[in-house]
Design a protein around this motif. Structure first.
Motif, short mmCIF file in Angstrom:
data_model
loop_
_atom_site.label_atom_id
_atom_site.label_comp_id
_atom_site.label_asym_id
_atom_site.label_seq_id
_atom_site.Cartn_x
_atom_site.Cartn_y
_atom_site.Cartn_z
N GLY A 1 0.78 -1.23 0.00
CA GLY A 1 0.00 0.00 0.00
C GLY A 1 0.81 1.28 0.00
N TRP A 2 2.13 1.16 -0.07
CA TRP A 2 2.99 2.33 -0.12
C TRP A 2 3.39 2.58 -1.56
CZ3 TRP A 2 7.69 3.90 -1.91
CH2 TRP A 2 8.18 5.10 -1.41
N TYR A 3 3.19 3.81 -2.02
CA TYR A 3 3.53 4.18 -3.39
C TYR A 3 4.36 5.45 -3.38
CZ TYR A 3 -0.14 0.83 -4.32
OH TYR A 3 -0.89 -0.31 -4.35
N ASP A 4 5.45 5.43 -4.11
CA ASP A 4 6.29 6.62 -4.22
C ASP A 4 5.51 7.70 -4.97
OD1 ASP A 4 8.49 8.23 -3.96
OD2 ASP A 4 9.56 7.36 -5.67
N ASN A 5 5.60 8.93 -4.50
CA ASN A 5 4.92 10.04 -5.17
C ASN A 5 5.70 11.32 -4.92
OD1 ASN A 5 3.51 11.59 -2.82
ND2 ASN A 5 3.08 9.43 -2.43
N LEU A 6 5.49 12.30 -5.78
CA LEU A 6 6.29 13.53 -5.73
C LEU A 6 6.13 14.32 -4.44
CD1 LEU A 6 5.91 14.76 -9.40
CD2 LEU A 6 7.91 13.73 -8.34
N LEU A 7 4.97 14.26 -3.81
CA LEU A 7 4.75 15.02 -2.58
C LEU A 7 5.18 14.26 -1.33
CD1 LEU A 7 1.31 16.68 -3.37
CD2 LEU A 7 3.57 17.72 -3.47
N GLY A 8 5.45 12.97 -1.47
CA GLY A 8 5.89 12.17 -0.33
C GLY A 8 4.79 11.86 0.67
N TYR A 9 3.54 11.86 0.21
CA TYR A 9 2.43 11.56 1.11
C TYR A 9 2.10 10.08 1.08
CZ TYR A 9 1.40 16.59 1.02
OH TYR A 9 1.46 17.95 1.13
N ASN A 10 2.15 9.45 2.23
CA ASN A 10 1.72 8.07 2.39
C ASN A 10 1.09 7.95 3.76
OD1 ASN A 10 2.48 6.11 0.13
ND2 ASN A 10 4.27 7.43 0.29
N LEU A 11 -0.22 7.89 3.80
CA LEU A 11 -0.92 7.79 5.07
C LEU A 11 -0.86 6.36 5.58
CD1 LEU A 11 -4.02 10.00 4.20
CD2 LEU A 11 -1.90 10.67 5.34
N SER A 12 -0.56 6.20 6.85
CA SER A 12 -0.37 4.87 7.43
C SER A 12 -1.65 4.03 7.38
CB SER A 12 0.12 4.98 8.88
OG SER A 12 -0.81 5.70 9.66
N ARG A 13 -2.82 4.66 7.29
CA ARG A 13 -4.06 3.90 7.25
C ARG A 13 -4.18 3.08 5.96
NH1 ARG A 13 -7.55 9.21 7.01
NH2 ARG A 13 -7.29 9.74 4.83
N TYR A 14 -3.39 3.44 4.93
CA TYR A 14 -3.44 2.69 3.68
C TYR A 14 -2.35 1.63 3.58
CZ TYR A 14 -6.55 6.47 2.37
OH TYR A 14 -7.59 7.38 2.34
#
Length: 116
Positions: free
Chosen positions: A99-112
């Motif tokens: 459920g972790w995906y690299d993205n330009l803003l660096g947002y990865n919520l732990s609930r996902y």
């Protein structure tokens, strides 16, 4: 004191900006001549402002990006500031995490995040 001083009384000043959302306007509109305290470098170019104002109302995505490119070329030609550092964002993620995906803003919520 730093914020007050950088409004008017400096030769060289350090500043930084991290995008709030993934759009060129987030970085570029702060240097419009009427941007208030955001435009602490007091940049004032009517052609730059006009390109960004047109981009604000352009509905065609390709045409909008062309307007940002035009404004960026004006800004870079004027060189009102010199970028010397770009923030980096490094993360080490276990292969056991899903459920972790690299993205330009660096947002990865732990609930996902999930355990794989």
């Amino acid at each position: 004191v730093y914020l007050d001083t950088r409004k008017h009384d400096y030769t060289v000043v350090r500043a930084g900006w991290i995008g709030d959302y993934l759009d060129p306007s987030d970085f570029m509109e702060q240097y419009m001549s009427d941007a208030g305290d955001s435009n602490f470098i007091h940049y004032d170019n009517k052609d730059y402002d006009a390109a960004l104002r047109q981009a604000q109302t352009e509905v065609n995505a390709d045409a909008r990006m062309k307007l940002f490119e035009k404004a960026e070329a004006i800004f870079l030609n004027d060189q009102p500031l010199i970028p010397i550092y770009h923030y980096v964002h490094t993360q080490m993620i276990s292969s056991k995490i899903g459920g972790w995906y690299d993205n330009l803003l660096g947002y990865n919520l732990s609930r996902y995040l999930t355990k794989s």
